[in-house]
Design a protein around this motif. Structure first.
Motif, short mmCIF file in Angstrom:
data_model
loop_
_atom_site.label_atom_id
_atom_site.label_comp_id
_atom_site.label_asym_id
_atom_site.label_seq_id
_atom_site.Cartn_x
_atom_site.Cartn_y
_atom_site.Cartn_z
N GLN B 45 1.52 -5.08 -6.29
CA GLN B 45 1.55 -4.42 -4.99
C GLN B 45 2.47 -3.21 -5.02
N ILE B 46 1.99 -2.09 -4.49
CA ILE B 46 2.76 -0.86 -4.48
C ILE B 46 3.51 -0.71 -3.15
N TYR B 47 2.75 -0.68 -2.07
CA TYR B 47 3.28 -0.60 -0.71
C TYR B 47 2.37 -1.41 0.19
N TYR B 48 2.93 -1.83 1.33
CA TYR B 48 2.11 -2.46 2.33
C TYR B 48 2.56 -2.02 3.72
N SER B 49 1.70 -2.28 4.68
CA SER B 49 1.99 -1.88 6.06
C SER B 49 1.56 -3.00 7.00
N MET B 50 2.49 -3.42 7.84
CA MET B 50 2.19 -4.49 8.78
C MET B 50 1.47 -3.97 10.03
N ASN B 51 1.67 -2.69 10.33
CA ASN B 51 1.01 -2.09 11.49
C ASN B 51 1.34 -0.60 11.50
N VAL B 52 0.88 0.09 12.50
CA VAL B 52 1.12 1.54 12.59
C VAL B 52 2.62 1.82 12.54
N GLU B 53 2.97 2.80 11.72
CA GLU B 53 4.37 3.25 11.55
C GLU B 53 5.28 2.19 10.94
N VAL B 54 4.72 1.12 10.38
CA VAL B 54 5.52 0.08 9.73
C VAL B 54 5.05 -0.05 8.29
N THR B 55 5.87 0.43 7.35
CA THR B 55 5.51 0.32 5.94
C THR B 55 6.68 -0.26 5.16
N ASP B 56 6.38 -0.86 4.01
CA ASP B 56 7.43 -1.46 3.21
C ASP B 56 7.03 -1.45 1.75
N LYS B 57 8.04 -1.48 0.89
CA LYS B 57 7.79 -1.42 -0.55
C LYS B 57 7.27 -2.75 -1.06
N GLY B 58 6.37 -2.65 -2.03
CA GLY B 58 5.93 -3.83 -2.75
C GLY B 58 6.74 -3.99 -4.02
N ASP B 59 6.07 -4.43 -5.08
CA ASP B 59 6.77 -4.69 -6.34
C ASP B 59 6.97 -3.45 -7.20
N VAL B 60 6.09 -2.47 -7.08
CA VAL B 60 6.15 -1.29 -7.95
C VAL B 60 6.00 0.00 -7.14
N PRO B 61 6.94 0.32 -6.24
CA PRO B 61 6.78 1.47 -5.36
C PRO B 61 7.17 2.82 -5.96
N GLU B 62 7.86 2.81 -7.11
CA GLU B 62 8.41 4.06 -7.64
C GLU B 62 7.31 5.06 -7.96
N GLY B 63 7.49 6.28 -7.45
CA GLY B 63 6.54 7.35 -7.72
C GLY B 63 5.42 7.45 -6.69
N TYR B 64 5.44 6.59 -5.70
CA TYR B 64 4.40 6.57 -4.68
C TYR B 64 5.00 6.71 -3.27
N LYS B 65 4.20 7.24 -2.38
CA LYS B 65 4.53 7.27 -0.95
C LYS B 65 3.29 6.85 -0.18
N VAL B 66 3.52 6.34 1.03
CA VAL B 66 2.42 5.99 1.92
C VAL B 66 2.77 6.42 3.33
N SER B 67 1.78 6.43 4.18
CA SER B 67 2.02 6.65 5.60
C SER B 67 1.01 5.84 6.39
N ARG B 68 1.38 5.49 7.62
CA ARG B 68 0.46 4.74 8.49
C ARG B 68 0.57 5.29 9.89
N LYS B 69 -0.05 6.44 10.06
CA LYS B 69 0.01 7.11 11.38
C LYS B 69 -1.06 6.54 12.33
#
Lengths: 113, 114
Positions: B45-69
């Motif tokens: 898992q890289i990143y996950y999001s529980m809902n809009v504007e709520v994101t969190d790191k997974g196991d391997v987040p380095e080098g990645y970004k996410v957004s949940r607008k």
């Protein structure tokens, strides 16, 4: 941290042979357990899941899995495989109430006609 | 048809050139997640999001970004891709706030960074 082990990396069977794929996890508390299948060139699909109740769960396409809490295991079984079962199989576990899902490294099943 | 749609399916790029992989779901799911699949390592898992504007790191987040607008979209951004990010990427979603719900996966994006 939670870990999931699938000890069989590559399994080759003839059609009609019985299948058992091992899955062991490390967390000792409440867990939710899943098996996913990935057919060649496709995305993962849910095969079956266990949350609570009867530890023997039945999934699609004749697959079943048994949750043995004392052994931290959730092995996948099928009495008679078909060529169309050729795929990669992933065990996945999450700790009860948590969103993070940990996958095993997968077992590639090759069924020869 | 209920589905998770990823684009592109295949992408070849060079080191350092910013890229975005899009993910969209039409099932009104709260939870969305990105995984990478590498031989012998399964899905991580890289990143996950529980809902809009709520994101969190997974196991391997380095080098990645996410957004949940928005609820339906969860793009994966590689600001400066490197060859070790060559992988098969899957987006997934599920309804509800607890993890009894199984994941619905997209068809994957095969990324090659040279």
């Amino acid at each position: 941290a939670q870990s999931v082990s699938q000890h069989n990396h590559h399994v080759i069977l003839s059609e009609a042979a019985s299948l058992e794929l091992g899955c062991n996890y490390s967390y000792g508390g409440t867990v939710n357990l899943f098996w996913y299948v990935q057919y060649p060139g496709q995305h993962l699909q849910l095969l079956l899941k266990y949350f609570s109740g009867d530890p023997l769960v039945k999934g699609i396409k004749g697959f079943e899995a048994e949750f043995i809490k004392s052994k931290f295991s959730f092995n996948l079984r099928k009495p008679s495989v078909q060529w169309s079962d050729t795929a990669e199989y992933f065990c996945a576990v999450n700790q009860g109430g948590r969103r993070a899902l940990t996958f095993g490294s997968g077992t590639r099943l090759q069924v020869q006609p | 048809e209920a589905q998770v749609t990823q684009n592109p399916r295949y992408l070849i790029t060079v080191t350092g050139k910013k890229l975005t992989v899009t993910c969209s779901q039409n099932m009104n799911h709260e939870y969305m997640s990105w995984y990478r699949q590498d031989p012998g390592l399964g899905l991580r898992q890289i990143y996950y999001s529980m809902n809009v504007e709520v994101t969190d790191k997974g196991d391997v987040p380095e080098g990645y970004k996410v957004s949940r607008k928005e609820k339906r979209n969860f793009p994966l951004i590689l600001e400066s891709p490197s060859p070790n990010q060559t992988s098969l990427y899957f987006c997934a979603s599920s309804p509800g706030q607890n993890y009894n719900s199984p994941l619905h996966f997209g068809n994957g994006t095969r990324l090659t960074v040279t």
